[in-house]
Scaffold this active site. Structure first.
Site, PDB file in Angstrom:
ATOM      1  N   LYS A  57     -33.572  14.580 -23.860  1.00 44.72           N
ATOM      2  CA  LYS A  57     -34.602  14.600 -24.904  1.00 44.72           C
ATOM      3  C   LYS A  57     -35.634  15.684 -24.602  1.00 44.72           C
ATOM      4  O   LYS A  57     -35.678  16.223 -23.488  1.00 44.72           O
ATOM      5  CB  LYS A  57     -35.284  13.229 -24.995  1.00 44.72           C
ATOM      6  CG  LYS A  57     -36.041  12.808 -23.750  1.00 44.72           C
ATOM      7  CD  LYS A  57     -36.645  11.432 -23.932  1.00 44.72           C
ATOM      8  CE  LYS A  57     -37.412  11.014 -22.673  1.00 44.72           C
ATOM      9  NZ  LYS A  57     -38.092   9.717 -22.845  1.00 44.72           N
ATOM     10  N   TYR A 287     -62.854  35.381 -19.584  1.00 41.55           N
ATOM     11  CA  TYR A 287     -63.837  34.746 -20.451  1.00 41.55           C
ATOM     12  C   TYR A 287     -64.805  33.872 -19.663  1.00 41.55           C
ATOM     13  O   TYR A 287     -64.409  33.106 -18.779  1.00 41.55           O
ATOM     14  CB  TYR A 287     -63.138  33.883 -21.500  1.00 41.55           C
ATOM     15  CG  TYR A 287     -62.315  34.662 -22.494  1.00 41.55           C
ATOM     16  CD1 TYR A 287     -62.892  35.599 -23.340  1.00 41.55           C
ATOM     17  CD2 TYR A 287     -60.942  34.452 -22.583  1.00 41.55           C
ATOM     18  CE1 TYR A 287     -62.126  36.307 -24.251  1.00 41.55           C
ATOM     19  CE2 TYR A 287     -60.167  35.153 -23.494  1.00 41.55           C
ATOM     20  CZ  TYR A 287     -60.770  36.084 -24.324  1.00 41.55           C
ATOM     21  OH  TYR A 287     -60.011  36.792 -25.231  1.00 41.55           O
TER      22      TYR A 287
END
Length: 395
Positions: A57, A287
């Protein structure tokens, strides 16, 4: 392992497109030989007759569902487990014909029709869901029986009918003309814990439910309870089949299970240095200037970021490998790039390969390392790498 001298064309599992390997800024390497090894090693813990479900999955935990499924089946898996109907359809469209169990709940007529059309095997969690399936199959004039798998809740408190109500539940499903019971199963909530109290309670409840079902005269062809942790914990949890996810990808569900079997990590994440520069003492990096250079430094910019799956919360708190040497990441991790302090390595150049997760020489950085820093689990880390990173199969 691919090296920076190689120049060859590879296939991207994620998109099906073909890429020239040397043009990639970042990628995920999938070692299918390691995957095969893991399945062979886990199989040694099982009785020969015990079936092995490979859980693929979430795109095989980010490893590429189709190629993982094919390798798993060649290496000793008997069937596959997925979470959703589309995941099952993807495997069918790839030509995979073995039984595929949908582990999640399905309830709509459209889902039922897709399950029938693609010969998938659903999990039935409740009497209501069983009746929905029966009604839809009657409506579409289904002239056969659909194999379904009945889920009991023995303590996970997620999907499934309460284990104490198993008798009525199983009797109802057995009475419905279009449904054939393929298995009865449950799921362990704490099998990765050294404290076995809850696991043992669930084990006893599952055995009690099985006894109830047998006492009402219904034979169940397959019983299964163990996930990866249960499979590695004790053979009394194996029953007729085990469902193995994390362990086939080379990771142990818990530290205390590391001595049970020899597993090899299947996934590595690589990226390239795109720019090298020198910054002066006092320069801020990235940043917010969350990192300020304490001295003159040489830094490398690498073409991978949080849009690719590197958690931004690892900013200033992770290392990578260059030439087998660990170097620190500095500044805020950005969408497409990270910065490294490479002052300790004199000859780093543009296009040099950086190992984000994986091993070089005697050093390694694992998903477990990241999980520990982020207070999460390795499952989440493995599933986080986005599909703009091509998956490259290696042997």
């Amino acid at each position: 392992m691919l090296s920076h001298e190689q120049n060859k064309t590879v296939s991207s599992i994620a998109s099906g497109h073909t890429y020239d390997w040397v043009t990639q800024r970042a990628w995920v390497e999938i070692n299918l030989a390691a995957l095969a090894n893991n399945i062979v090693e886990i199989r040694k813990l099982l009785q020969p007759q015990t079936k092995f479900m490979a859980v693929v999955k979430a795109d095989a935990y980010g490893h590429g569902a189709v190629s993982v499924a094919r390798t798993a089946l060649k290496s000793g898996a008997n069937c596959l487990g997925v979470a959703t109907v589309p995941e099952g359809i993807q495997l069918r469209e790839a030509g995979i014909k073995v039984p595929i169990l949908i582990l999640g709940a399905t309830n709509t007529p459209e889902q039922v029709k897709a399950i029938v059309e693609n010969k998938l095997e659903p999990t039935i969690c409740s009497a209501k869901q069983a009746l929905i399936f029966s009604d839809v199959l009657e409506t579409i004039n289904f002239d056969s029986t659909l194999t379904v798998h009945l889920k009991l809740d023995t303590g996970m408190s997620r999907l499934g009918t309460n284990w104490q109500d198993c008798g009525e539940f199983v009797q109802l499903v057995a009475s419905l003309p279009h449904l054939n019971i393929g298995s009865v199963y449950s799921h362990l909530a704490t099998a990765d814990s050294p404290d076995k109290t809850v696991m043992d309670r669930q084990h006893r409840r599952f055995d009690s439910a099985i006894a109830t079902i047998k006492n009402i005269g219904i034979e169940i062809p397959c019983l299964h309870l163990a996930n990866s942790a249960g499979t590695l914990s004790h053979n009394s949890l194996h029953y007729d089949m085990v469902r193995v996810g994390l362990a086939i990808y080379g990771f142990y569900p818990s530290v205390h299970l590391q001595d049970t079997v020899d597993l090899q990590p299947v996934l590595q994440v690589k990226a390239r240095v795109t720019h090298v520069k020198t910054i002066e003492k006092g320069a801020g990096v990235s940043y917010g200037h969350k990192f300020i250079a304490s001295k003159k430094m040489r830094i490398a910019v690498v073409g991978i970021g949080y849009a690719d799956g590197i958690p931004r919360n690892l900013s200033n708190n992770m290392q990578v490998l260059i030439g087998g040497v660990k170097v620190p990441q500095i500044g805020a991790i950005t969408m497409d790039q990270i910065m490294l302090d490479v002052s300790s390595i004199s000859d780093v150049q543009e296009n040099e390969i950086v190992t984000i997760l994986g091993n070089e020489g005697n050093e390694k950085i694992t998903a477990e390392d990241w999980a520990h820093k982020l207070n999460t689990i390795s499952w989440e880390i493995l599933c986080s790498f986005k599909h703009r990173l091509p998956r490259i199969n290696i042997m």
